[in-house]
Write an enzyme that holds these catalytic residues in place. Structure first.
Site, mmCIF file in Angstrom:
data_model
loop_
_atom_site.group_PDB
_atom_site.id
_atom_site.type_symbol
_atom_site.label_atom_id
_atom_site.label_comp_id
_atom_site.label_asym_id
_atom_site.label_seq_id
_atom_site.Cartn_x
_atom_site.Cartn_y
_atom_site.Cartn_z
ATOM 1 N N HIS A 90 1.834 4.415 -2.956
ATOM 2 C CA HIS A 90 1.959 5.874 -2.801
ATOM 3 C C HIS A 90 3.346 6.330 -3.268
ATOM 4 C CE1 HIS A 90 -1.758 6.823 -0.827
ATOM 5 N NE2 HIS A 90 -1.522 6.111 0.255
ATOM 6 N N HIS B 276 3.768 6.735 -6.906
ATOM 7 C CA HIS B 276 3.112 7.958 -7.374
ATOM 8 C C HIS B 276 4.118 9.119 -7.321
ATOM 9 C CE1 HIS B 276 -1.175 9.948 -7.393
ATOM 10 N NE2 HIS B 276 -0.528 10.129 -8.512
ATOM 11 N N HIS C 69 0.835 -1.205 0.000
ATOM 12 C CA HIS C 69 0.000 0.000 0.000
ATOM 13 C C HIS C 69 0.875 1.261 0.000
ATOM 14 C CE1 HIS C 69 -3.681 2.315 1.202
ATOM 15 N NE2 HIS C 69 -2.751 3.143 1.662
ATOM 16 N N GLU C 70 1.797 1.329 0.955
ATOM 17 C CA GLU C 70 2.628 2.532 1.062
ATOM 18 C C GLU C 70 3.563 2.661 -0.145
ATOM 19 O OE1 GLU C 70 1.685 4.681 3.004
ATOM 20 O OE2 GLU C 70 0.457 3.417 4.293
#
Length: 671
Positions: free
Chosen positions: A470, A473, A466-467
């Site tokens: 990010h 991105h 999940h992290e």
């Protein structure tokens, strides 16, 4: 005094010179850099030439760069490596920054120049990104009070300063309550059911405190295993009460009044700008445009998910009854959910952990980034770190430097709970040079012990993915202006990349590449991998209801703040439709709800579920065409690298060919 924060960083990639920075460098650095940034603004305002996109909008976008970098360093330390001194400085610095920000946004001569360029935008031959920057700049000023009269501007500034102080205090109170509690246990029988590896962890914690026996804390890697495995119901109750009482104990760290003060200030701020409430103000800038739309979205999901959630909890209650428990409580949920999960899928987190060594999971996530986006990761020791446990990596694409990555994985006293991605330096293109970003991923996984490496639960595996979603991105960002780069997107779009990447954790062909026993190298057996995949939606109804509860509570605080009298009563009322267990009068979630009272999720917590619709729909596209499909990966890379340069719905449709469908989420969740 020589201050490294005020000099050009002569470090590799101009990375933060952590070993040279002392705490007493921060306040003078902020004071000086605010002055420098104010001079840059004065230069824009004092320019006698005709206002243009270049000498106003672009000049403003690149102003305050050094201040931005120092702010990134300081506030990241305040989250990941804080102490009393840093927290004290934060209380001094936050009002200074808020005041500086208010000074800019309420600078009338500056706004007049911005407005002139905005009104005459047709005469400039602006590309898409420049149009977005101009619109966002103009709107940002209006939303920060540029159109207010002098008296209201002063009010707006003071409200913003107060909010920054109170939000910081909220987070510091939660951290203090988390750190202040520990449960010391000397009799190992009290810890029946808890796996040996976790007992070893509790022993290490006791040793660190010079105590005999075992110590359990409220840090997630300590607290969650106890709630999952402890057969001692009384012990589970004690820990759940301690966790649920954080900042709800009528002591110096109590957050009840702070909540009321924060929402009242936010409401006042919104009213000053002509909005009905703070949620209206926030949602104007989101994909969901109003509180009505948010509530409608959440209630539609609630209606569909609740029957599944009730059925799931009924199954747990039957198991609890076998143990003589007539009235199941919330602190029983995780324990019986784990038992049911074992029965249904024969999956035991502790049995799986040896197959998920942290380093191997990280290698897998790096490998996935290479397969999808052509990124290469190389550990480096030449970059200074803020703590010995942090690891640093250079990231390359086609042999060219792409980004710097800091990986910080273990709990410490000065580190807040949870997991997050942040950046020390954002990406931008200036004078023809593409300045690449410095990204950080921070988690709280179990530390390695003297004879065992850090082993992750499957949930922690998905947290790392999940992290890292990010982080990608940020890493792939390729825009001209820093304020449109990377994760600088609409808030309810920002969770798409993170939640999208989690999907890979459940794909058997991918899991087999890294789920290997840390001692024997044995690949996790096919039947276990299949069970992980099958168990993906285990307790999905309950988890969905829980997230909807948080989302409804958040939107209610920020759209119906006048209804908040007693905070506990308000919480119970607003979440009753999603609660499947009795409410405990001694505990409250709101007083430690840092996402909305300290972080940036005010009136935006719904975005987790909103982004799930996006990520389910996006991954469905990959599933239909191959989860490593290079053509679709290339289109997805464009979406990630575009940051906030386009409307998120337009970006999504360019990638997918259509708007996201809520049915994709419902199909994934409930079949």
């Amino acid at each position: 005094m020589q201050n490294p924060l005020l000099e050009s960083f002569s470090t590799p990639y101009q990375s933060a010179p952590f070993t040279e920075i002392k705490e007493d460098h921060f306040l003078p650095a902020f004071q000086e850099l605010i002055k420098v940034s104010e001079m840059e603004i004065d230069e824009i305002v004092g320019n006698q030439e005709e206002p243009t996109f270049k000498n106003v909008i672009e000049a403003l976008a690149f102003s305050g760069e050094k201040l931005e970098v120092v702010s990134g360093i300081f506030f990241n330390l305040n989250s990941a490596e804080t102490n009393d001194e840093i927290q004290k400085i934060a209380q001094e610095v936050s009002p200074l920054l808020t005041e500086f920000s208010a000074k800019i946004s309420q600078n009338l001569p500056l706004f007049e120049k911005i407005k002139k360029v905005f009104d005459e935008k047709e005469k400039y031959n602006l590309n898409e990104e420049q149009k977005m920057l101009l619109n966002e700049t103009y709107k940002g000023f209006v939303r920060s009070g540029a159109l207010l009269d002098d008296s209201d501007k002063e009010k707006f500034k003071n409200i913003s300063i107060e909010l920054s102080k109170k939000s910081l205090q909220f987070g510091q109170n939660v951290l203090a309550e988390t750190n202040n509690y520990f449960k010391h246990i000397t009799d190992e029988k009290e810890l029946a059911g808890i796996p040996d590896a976790i007992l070893e962890q509790y022993k290490e914690e006791a040793k660190e405190r010079n105590l005999e026996g075992f110590v359990v804390t409220l840090q997630y890697p300590s607290f969650l295993p106890l709630m999952t495995y402890a057969e001692n119901r009384e012990l589970r109750k004690k820990l759940a009460l301690a966790n649920g009482k954080k900042s709800f104990q009528n002591n110096e760290f109590d957050n009840q009044n702070l909540i009321k003060e924060i929402i009242s200030l936010k409401q006042e701020k919104a009213k000053l700008l002509g909005y009905e409430n703070y949620a209206d103000y926030v949602l104007e800038e989101r994909m969901a445009k109003s509180p009505v739309q948010v509530k409608s979205f959440l209630n539609e999901l609630l209606e569909k998910a609740k029957p599944y959630a009730e059925k799931e909890v009924d199954e747990l209650k039957k198991l609890a009854k076998e143990d003589g428990i007539e009235e199941m409580e919330s602190y029983d949920h995780t324990f019986y959910a784990e038992r049911l999960r074992k029965q249904k899928f024969d999956i035991d987190d502790e049995e799986l952990k040896p197959f998920f060594q942290l380093e191997k999971v990280q290698d897998a996530v790096f490998g996935l980034a290479k397969t999808l986006f052509g990124l290469e990761f190389k550990e480096t020791t030449k970059v200074q770190k803020y703590h010995d446990e942090v690891k640093t990596y250079e990231i390359f694409e086609d042999g060219k430097f792409k980004a710097l990555l800091y990986a910080d994985y273990f709990p410490r006293k000065g580190k807040r709970a949870g997991a997050w991605m942040t950046s020390f330096k954002s990406q931008s293109i200036k004078n023809g040079e593409n300045n690449r970003p410095h990204i950080s991923v921070v988690c709280n996984f179990s530390k390695p012990t003297s004879d065992t490496p850090s082993l992750l639960t499957f949930q922690e595996v998905t947290t790392l993915f999940h992290e890292f979603g990010h982080a990608l991105h940020g890493v792939l960002a390729d825009t001209t202006y820093p304020n449109l780069s990377g994760t600088s997107v609409k808030w309810d779009f920002v969770e798409l990349p993170s939640q999208f990447l989690e999907n890979y954790c459940y794909e058997p062909e991918f899991l087999k590449t890294f789920a290997k026993h840390y001692q024997t190298g044995e690949v996790l057996p096919d039947e276990k991998i299949q069970k992980i995949s099958d168990s993906k939606n285990f307790m999905e109804g309950y988890q969905t209801l829980r997230q909807i509860g948080f989302g409804l509570l958040d939107i209610s605080y920020h759209s119906d703040s006048e209804k908040v009298g007693d905070v506990k009563t308000f919480e119970v009322e607003e979440t009753k439709a999603t609660n499947l267990y009795p409410s405990n009068p001694e505990t409250m979630m709101s007083t430690s709800f840092s996402h909305i009272f300290q972080g940036g999720y005010s009136a935006g917590y719904y975005s987790y579920k909103w982004a799930e619709v996006l990520d389910a729909d996006a991954f469905q596209y990959f599933k239909e065409n191959g989860i490593f499909n290079p053509e679709i990966a290339a289109k997805y890379k464009v979406l990630l690298s575009s940051g906030g340069t386009k409307d998120p719905m337009e970006l999504y449709k360019n990638f997918r060919g259509s708007e996201p469908k809520v049915e994709s989420l419902l199909k994934r969740a409930f079949g």
